[in-house]
Design a protein around this motif. Structure first.
Motif, PDB file in Angstrom:
ATOM      1  N   MET A   1       0.869  -1.487   0.207  1.00 13.78           N
ATOM      2  CA  MET A   1      -0.332   0.185   0.301  1.00 13.78           C
ATOM      3  C   MET A   1       0.523   1.448  -0.392  1.00 13.78           C
ATOM      4  N   LYS A   2       0.931   1.869  -0.674  1.00 25.29           N
ATOM      5  CA  LYS A   2       0.998   3.730  -0.817  1.00 25.29           C
ATOM      6  C   LYS A   2       0.508   4.707  -0.304  1.00 25.29           C
ATOM      7  N   ALA A   3       0.623   5.449   0.556  1.00 27.96           N
ATOM      8  CA  ALA A   3       0.145   6.647   1.215  1.00 27.96           C
ATOM      9  C   ALA A   3       1.447   7.979   0.803  1.00 27.96           C
ATOM     10  N   VAL A   4       0.819   8.568   1.263  1.00 24.87           N
ATOM     11  CA  VAL A   4       1.125  10.539   0.762  1.00 24.87           C
ATOM     12  C   VAL A   4       0.969  11.561   1.789  1.00 24.87           C
ATOM     13  N   THR A   5       2.219  12.093   2.999  1.00 26.38           N
ATOM     14  CA  THR A   5       2.110  12.464   4.004  1.00 26.38           C
ATOM     15  C   THR A   5       2.597  13.442   3.555  1.00 26.38           C
ATOM     16  N   LEU A   6       3.038  14.550   5.010  1.00 24.20           N
ATOM     17  CA  LEU A   6       3.775  15.708   4.707  1.00 24.20           C
ATOM     18  C   LEU A   6       5.152  15.287   5.058  1.00 24.20           C
ATOM     19  N   GLY A   7       5.881  15.705   3.997  1.00 23.01           N
ATOM     20  CA  GLY A   7       7.845  15.920   4.050  1.00 23.01           C
ATOM     21  C   GLY A   7       7.949  16.814   4.400  1.00 23.01           C
ATOM     22  N   PRO A   8       9.413  16.266   4.261  1.00 24.97           N
ATOM     23  CA  PRO A   8      10.387  15.402   3.708  1.00 24.97           C
ATOM     24  C   PRO A   8      10.553  14.522   5.121  1.00 24.97           C
ATOM     25  N   THR A   9      11.086  13.435   4.582  1.00 29.61           N
ATOM     26  CA  THR A   9      11.548  12.539   5.443  1.00 29.61           C
ATOM     27  C   THR A   9      11.878  12.947   6.828  1.00 29.61           C
ATOM     28  N   GLY A  10      11.259  11.866   7.537  1.00 30.70           N
ATOM     29  CA  GLY A  10      11.209  12.467   9.210  1.00 30.70           C
ATOM     30  C   GLY A  10      10.341  12.929  10.099  1.00 30.70           C
ATOM     31  N   THR A  11       9.916  13.322   8.940  1.00 34.09           N
ATOM     32  CA  THR A  11       8.536  14.665  10.163  1.00 34.09           C
ATOM     33  C   THR A  11       7.458  13.601  10.838  1.00 34.09           C
ATOM     34  N   TYR A  12       6.874  14.691  12.023  1.00 34.20           N
ATOM     35  CA  TYR A  12       5.827  13.030  12.402  1.00 34.20           C
ATOM     36  C   TYR A  12       4.495  12.695  11.711  1.00 34.20           C
ATOM     37  N   SER A  13       4.349  13.260  10.750  1.00 36.92           N
ATOM     38  CA  SER A  13       3.509  12.515   9.538  1.00 36.92           C
ATOM     39  C   SER A  13       3.764  11.961   8.999  1.00 36.92           C
ATOM     40  N   HIS A  14       5.430  11.227   8.556  1.00 33.04           N
ATOM     41  CA  HIS A  14       6.290  10.376   7.986  1.00 33.04           C
ATOM     42  C   HIS A  14       5.684   8.780   9.211  1.00 33.04           C
ATOM     43  N   ARG A  15       6.554   9.369  10.238  1.00 31.91           N
ATOM     44  CA  ARG A  15       6.196   8.453  11.776  1.00 31.91           C
ATOM     45  C   ARG A  15       5.512   7.905  11.616  1.00 31.91           C
ATOM     46  N   ALA A  16       4.138   8.705  11.443  1.00 34.07           N
ATOM     47  CA  ALA A  16       2.837   8.316  11.904  1.00 34.07           C
ATOM     48  C   ALA A  16       2.241   7.330  10.047  1.00 34.07           C
ATOM     49  N   ALA A  17       2.330   8.087   9.382  1.00 32.25           N
ATOM     50  CA  ALA A  17       2.600   7.242   8.002  1.00 32.25           C
ATOM     51  C   ALA A  17       2.785   5.883   8.046  1.00 32.25           C
ATOM     52  N   LYS A  18       4.147   5.898   8.401  1.00 39.36           N
ATOM     53  CA  LYS A  18       5.519   4.169   8.354  1.00 39.36           C
ATOM     54  C   LYS A  18       4.112   2.853   9.219  1.00 39.36           C
ATOM     55  N   THR A  19       3.237   3.437   9.984  1.00 36.52           N
ATOM     56  CA  THR A  19       2.379   2.434  10.946  1.00 36.52           C
ATOM     57  C   THR A  19       1.281   2.477   9.751  1.00 36.52           C
ATOM     58  N   VAL A  20       0.602   2.993   8.845  1.00 34.14           N
ATOM     59  CA  VAL A  20      -0.046   2.320   7.603  1.00 34.14           C
ATOM     60  C   VAL A  20       0.222   1.585   6.345  1.00 34.14           C
ATOM     61  N   ALA A  21       1.800   2.331   5.419  1.00 32.41           N
ATOM     62  CA  ALA A  21       1.955   1.988   4.659  1.00 32.41           C
ATOM     63  C   ALA A  21       3.441   1.747   4.436  1.00 32.41           C
ATOM     64  N   ASP A  22       3.756   0.436   3.664  1.00 29.16           N
ATOM     65  CA  ASP A  22       5.087   0.430   3.351  1.00 29.16           C
ATOM     66  C   ASP A  22       6.339   1.434   2.859  1.00 29.16           C
ATOM     67  N   GLU A  23       4.844   1.746   1.691  1.00 33.10           N
ATOM     68  CA  GLU A  23       5.766   3.269   0.935  1.00 33.10           C
ATOM     69  C   GLU A  23       5.141   4.416   1.666  1.00 33.10           C
ATOM     70  N   VAL A  24       6.010   5.020   1.437  1.00 32.79           N
ATOM     71  CA  VAL A  24       5.175   7.237   1.389  1.00 32.79           C
ATOM     72  C   VAL A  24       5.987   7.951   0.860  1.00 32.79           C
ATOM     73  N   GLU A  25       5.064   8.423  -0.248  1.00 32.18           N
ATOM     74  CA  GLU A  25       5.544   9.570  -0.249  1.00 32.18           C
ATOM     75  C   GLU A  25       5.193  11.397  -0.205  1.00 32.18           C
TER      76      GLU A  25
END
Length: 273
Positions: A1-25
């Motif tokens: 599954m691919k998810a999109v969130t606020l970037g770049p790598t290392g945001t709190y949004s990114h940390r939350a998105a990694k619980t949802v999807a393996d691929e994050v943009e």
């Protein structure tokens, strides 16, 4: 599954998105994230509320403008660290919410340092890597550069948020077709397109009379005209419950012919470190 969130790598949004999807943009705004769900991505992860600074208004507005659903809630603790190449800096850069969450600390320890709002906490840390005059506020794990040839930052101070209980709720957004009626919490948006004494009371009584707890209610300008509002509601009940169905039906009967009720779905809460 691919998810999109606020970037770049290392945001709190990114940390939350990694619980949802393996691929994050990544995108630079919540509006762009919500717009991309369904067309490019199966899921979007957006911040909706912080325990110190309250609701994220851009997220509220983006959800009201698009036909999407909410399928999960992720709650993550916020641990802010002040990071720089050295202790000599002139600017502190971070997301506006993060700067606000550290307001007392910054005013007490660095009253003369300029504050610069950027798109995300991780973007502030990137600014600190690029410019020795800049410090960033973000998660302490971001002090080490992801690039082997990049600049590692010194952690000047940890836990600089004004309250140790600091936490943020993120909503996982999906296409409208994936809306669920099962879950411990439900979210809906109501645009009455009307204004008269007792209107809000009528909306609230639809839930109170059925013993349904409203865990959050927030008004936002509709954008149609001055003084015209829509309401975001979080209820502690599932949409499949008869009482919730009846409450929504009553709400739909209250709004005018030109108003609307948008049910975003029911979902469960996940806690992520």
């Amino acid at each position: 599954m691919k998810a999109v969130t606020l970037g770049p790598t290392g945001t709190y949004s990114h940390r939350a998105a990694k619980t949802v999807a393996d691929e994050v943009e990544f995108r630079e705004s919540v509006t762009a994230i919500v717009a991309a769900v369904g067309d490019e991505f199966e899921r979007g992860v957006v911040p909706i509320e912080n325990s110190i600074e309250g609701s994220v208004t851009e997220s509220l507005d983006a959800l009201a403008e698009r036909d999407v659903s909410v399928v999960r809630e992720v709650v993550t603790p916020i641990r802010h660290a002040l990071m720089a190449q050295s202790g000599n800096f002139e600017v502190v850069a971070s997301h506006s919410q993060a700067l606000a969450q550290c307001r007392d600390y910054l005013e007490r320890e660095y009253p003369d340092v300029e504050q610069e709002a950027v798109a995300s906490t991780a973007r502030g840390v990137e600014r600190a890597r690029e410019d020795p005059r800049v410090a960033g506020i973000g998660h302490p794990d971001n002090a080490e550069s992801p690039d082997p040839d990049g600049t590692d930052l010194e952690i000047i101070a940890e836990d600089v948020q004004d309250r140790t209980s600091n936490a943020t709720r993120f909503l996982v957004v999906a296409p409208e077709s994936e809306r669920s009626e099962a879950g411990g919490k439900s979210t809906l948006i109501v645009y009455p397109n009307a204004n008269y004494p007792g209107l809000l009371l009528e909306l609230l009584e639809a839930f109170a009379e059925r013993d349904i707890n409203l865990s959050r209610i927030e008004s936002r300008p509709s954008g149609e005209r001055l003084g015209d509002y829509l309401f975001h509601l979080d209820v502690d009940a599932s949409l499949y419950e008869e009482r919730t169905k009846r409450a929504v039906e009553e709400i739909e009967g209250i709004v005018s012919e030109d108003g609307w009720v948008r049910v975003l779905g029911s979902y469960d809460t996940e806690h992520a470190l």
